[in-house]
Design a protein around this motif. Structure first.
Motif, PDB file in Angstrom:
ATOM      1  N   UNK A  39      10.342   3.415  -9.484  1.00  0.00           N
ATOM      2  CA  UNK A  39       9.508   3.079 -10.628  1.00  0.00           C
ATOM      3  C   UNK A  39      10.285   2.329 -11.700  1.00  0.00           C
ATOM      4  N   UNK A  40       9.698   2.150 -12.890  1.00  0.00           N
ATOM      5  CA  UNK A  40      10.333   1.361 -13.960  1.00  0.00           C
ATOM      6  C   UNK A  40      11.714   1.862 -14.356  1.00  0.00           C
ATOM      7  N   UNK A  41      11.951   3.155 -14.276  1.00  0.00           N
ATOM      8  CA  UNK A  41      13.262   3.691 -14.645  1.00  0.00           C
ATOM      9  C   UNK A  41      14.145   3.932 -13.409  1.00  0.00           C
ATOM     10  N   UNK A  93       0.809  -1.210   0.000  1.00  0.00           N
ATOM     11  CA  UNK A  93       0.000   0.000   0.000  1.00  0.00           C
ATOM     12  C   UNK A  93       0.839   1.254   0.000  1.00  0.00           C
ATOM     13  N   UNK A  94       0.187   2.398   0.155  1.00  0.00           N
ATOM     14  CA  UNK A  94       0.870   3.688   0.198  1.00  0.00           C
ATOM     15  C   UNK A  94       1.311   3.985   1.630  1.00  0.00           C
ATOM     16  N   UNK A  95       2.574   4.396   1.776  1.00  0.00           N
ATOM     17  CA  UNK A  95       3.106   4.745   3.094  1.00  0.00           C
ATOM     18  C   UNK A  95       3.820   6.085   3.007  1.00  0.00           C
ATOM     19  N   UNK A  96       3.702   6.878   4.063  1.00  0.00           N
ATOM     20  CA  UNK A  96       4.397   8.168   4.122  1.00  0.00           C
ATOM     21  C   UNK A  96       5.401   8.119   5.260  1.00  0.00           C
ATOM     22  N   UNK A  97       6.667   8.380   4.924  1.00  0.00           N
ATOM     23  CA  UNK A  97       7.734   8.308   5.928  1.00  0.00           C
ATOM     24  C   UNK A  97       8.601   9.554   5.862  1.00  0.00           C
ATOM     25  N   UNK A  98       9.261   9.904   6.967  1.00  0.00           N
ATOM     26  CA  UNK A  98      10.198  11.042   6.929  1.00  0.00           C
ATOM     27  C   UNK A  98      11.389  10.725   6.018  1.00  0.00           C
ATOM     28  N   UNK A  99      11.872  11.708   5.312  1.00  0.00           N
ATOM     29  CA  UNK A  99      13.091  11.541   4.534  1.00  0.00           C
ATOM     30  C   UNK A  99      14.210  11.084   5.466  1.00  0.00           C
ATOM     31  N   UNK A 100      15.000  10.116   5.027  1.00  0.00           N
ATOM     32  CA  UNK A 100      16.071   9.588   5.847  1.00  0.00           C
ATOM     33  C   UNK A 100      15.736   8.245   6.468  1.00  0.00           C
ATOM     34  N   UNK A 101      14.475   7.832   6.362  1.00  0.00           N
ATOM     35  CA  UNK A 101      14.088   6.504   6.823  1.00  0.00           C
ATOM     36  C   UNK A 101      14.843   5.457   6.012  1.00  0.00           C
ATOM     37  N   UNK A 102      15.350   4.422   6.649  1.00  0.00           N
ATOM     38  CA  UNK A 102      16.124   3.424   5.917  1.00  0.00           C
ATOM     39  C   UNK A 102      15.214   2.478   5.138  1.00  0.00           C
ATOM     40  N   UNK A 103      15.767   1.872   4.110  1.00  0.00           N
ATOM     41  CA  UNK A 103      15.028   0.883   3.333  1.00  0.00           C
ATOM     42  C   UNK A 103      14.625  -0.305   4.189  1.00  0.00           C
ATOM     43  N   UNK A 104      15.481  -0.664   5.144  1.00  0.00           N
ATOM     44  CA  UNK A 104      15.174  -1.785   6.030  1.00  0.00           C
ATOM     45  C   UNK A 104      13.917  -1.491   6.865  1.00  0.00           C
ATOM     46  N   UNK A 128       7.851   4.543  -6.340  1.00  0.00           N
ATOM     47  CA  UNK A 128       7.519   3.125  -6.416  1.00  0.00           C
ATOM     48  C   UNK A 128       8.563   2.284  -5.693  1.00  0.00           C
ATOM     49  N   UNK A 129       8.122   1.342  -4.878  1.00  0.00           N
ATOM     50  CA  UNK A 129       9.020   0.444  -4.154  1.00  0.00           C
ATOM     51  C   UNK A 129       8.555  -0.989  -4.420  1.00  0.00           C
ATOM     52  N   UNK A 130       9.285  -1.713  -5.250  1.00  0.00           N
ATOM     53  CA  UNK A 130       8.926  -3.087  -5.594  1.00  0.00           C
ATOM     54  C   UNK A 130       9.922  -4.021  -4.918  1.00  0.00           C
ATOM     55  N   UNK A 131       9.443  -4.793  -3.954  1.00  0.00           N
ATOM     56  CA  UNK A 131      10.295  -5.712  -3.192  1.00  0.00           C
ATOM     57  C   UNK A 131      10.355  -7.058  -3.915  1.00  0.00           C
ATOM     58  N   UNK A 132      11.547  -7.635  -3.994  1.00  0.00           N
ATOM     59  CA  UNK A 132      11.733  -8.911  -4.690  1.00  0.00           C
ATOM     60  C   UNK A 132      12.359  -9.938  -3.762  1.00  0.00           C
TER      61      UNK A 132
END
Length: 306
Positions: free
Chosen positions: A109-111, A75-86, A140-144
Motif C-alpha cells: 500500500x501507500x506506506x 484484480x484480487x488474487x489469493x496465493x500461498x505465503x512464500x509465493x515469489x513476486x515473479x 496492495x501490489x502496484x506494478x510499475x
C-alpha cells in the motif's frame, strides 16, 4: 517499544506498526480484519495443522493481494505465503502490457516500499518482504513499468500519507509535510544535493518517533526509492533531468533520428501541431510550440522521443 532496524546506507528498515495495548475503557485491544476473520472458520473446521500446511516456516496460510498498475491481469488474487513476486506478477498477473519492461513493484500500500527487478524472486512472507524494504500491509501490489519515475511515485505516495495524517503528533504532521515539500521541489527542477540528505534524515526521525503505524511507516516509499533508485533522485537534482520523462518541469522533448521509423504516429497525436513530419521523413519537434502534453512520447512505439 521503539525498535531501530538498520538497512542499507544506515537507513531504518520498514517495520510493521505496533498495535495499541489499550483501547476502549483501558482494556486490551484486539486488532483483526476481515481477512483474519475469514480464516477462522476454516481453521476451526479443519484444524491448525491443516492451516499450517500452507505457507512458509514462519508465515502460515495464504494472503490476498490487490494486483494493479502496469500489469495485464488486474484484480484480487489469493496465493500461498512464500509465493515469489515473479510468480505473482508474471504467472498470475500476466506480465507487463505493451511489451514494456518491469521496473519496480510497490508492495504494502501507500506506506509500503518499492522492490526492483533483481529482487523479483523474493518469496512473499512477512520476514522476507521486510528484509527488502517493504511491508505486507494492506496487500496492495502496484506494478510499475520502465516509464515510471520513482521520484514522482514517491511524491505521489507521500502526498497520500500526508493527507491521511491525523495531525496528533508533530513528527508525522510536520515531517511528512516537509518531505512532500522537498519531493515537490525536486520534481519541479529546484532540488539541491542537500535535499536528498534531508529526506533521509526526516525519514529516520519520523520512523522512530511517530505515535502510530501510519507515521512509523510513512517514510517507506521514499526510503525504498532512495535505496534502489538513488540515481534517479541524483539525476533530478544534479542534472535537472527526469530519466523516465514524467516530471514536466524537467522535460524537453526531442526526436532521436537513429530510432525514428518515420511512421508519423507522433505527428498525428500532437494536439499543438508542434511536430513537423512528412511521409518517409523523420519527425522534428518545434520546441516553441511544444506544450509537453506527452502524447508523442506515449504514442511512439520505438522509444525515439527523449
Amino acid at each position: 517499544m521503539m525498535r531501530s532496524i538498520e538497512g542499507k546506507r544506515g537507513m531504518p528498515r520498514p517495520r510493521p506498526p505496533f498495535p495499541a495495548h489499550k483501547g476502549l475503557w483501558e482494556k486490551p485491544s484486539i486488532l483483526n480484519n476481515v481477512e483474519t476473520f475469514s480464516n477462522v472458520p476454516q481453521i476451526i473446521w479443519n484444524g491448525g495443522d491443516w492451516y499450517a500446511g500452507v505457507g512458509t516456516e514462519t508465515s502460515k496460510g495464504t494472503k490476498v493481494f490487490a494486483l494493479s498498475g502496469d500489469v495485464n491481469n488486474i484484480g484480487l488474487v489469493e496465493v500461498p505465503m512464500g509465493t515469489t513476486l515473479r510468480t505473482l506478477i508474471y504467472d498470475i498477473g500476466g506480465g507487463i502490457p505493451n511489451k514494456r519492461k518491469f521496473k519496480a513493484v510497490q508492495l504494502g500500500g501507500p506506506s509500503g516500499g518499492c522492490i526492483p527487478e533483481h529482487m523479483l524472486d523474493t518469496p512473499v512472507d512477512y520476514e522476507e518482504i521486510s528484509k527488502v524494504g517493504a511491508i505486507m500491509g494492506s496487500g496492495g501490489v502496484i506494478v510499475m513499468n520502465d516509464r515510471t519515475c520513482m521520484v514522482d511515485m514517491a511524491r505521489f505516495f507521500m502526498d497520500f500519507i500526508q493527507d491521511e495524517s491525523c495531525g496528533k503528533c508533530t513528527p508525522c504532521r510536520e515531517g511528512t509535510y516537509r518531505m512532500l515539500e522537498i519531493l515537490n521541489k525536486i520534481c519541479d527542477g529546484n532540488g539541491q544535493p542537500e535535499d536528498i540528505t534531508s529526506l533521509e534524515e526526516l525519514s529516520h526521525v519520523i520512523h522512530q518517533s511517530a505515535l502510530c503505524g501510519l507515521g512509523q511507516t510513512a517514510a517507506n516509499p521514499v526510503l525504498s526509492a532512495l535505496r534502489y533508485f538513488r540515481e534517479e533522485f541524483e539525476a533530478h537534482v544534479n542534472e535537472k533531468r527526469c530519466p523516465a520523462k514524467r516530471c514536466l518541469a524537467l522535460l524537453k522533448f526531442k526526436v532521436d533520428p537513429d530510432l525514428c521509423k518515420k511512421c508519423g504516429l507522433c505527428y498525428k497525436s500532437c494536439p499543438a501541431d508542434a511536430i513537423e513530419w512528412k511521409k518517409k521523413e523523420k519527425a522534428f519537434i518545434n520546441q516553441n510550440k511544444c506544450i509537453k502534453c506527452m502524447s508523442c512520447f506515449s504514442k511512439c512505439k520505438f522509444d525515439a522521443i527523449f
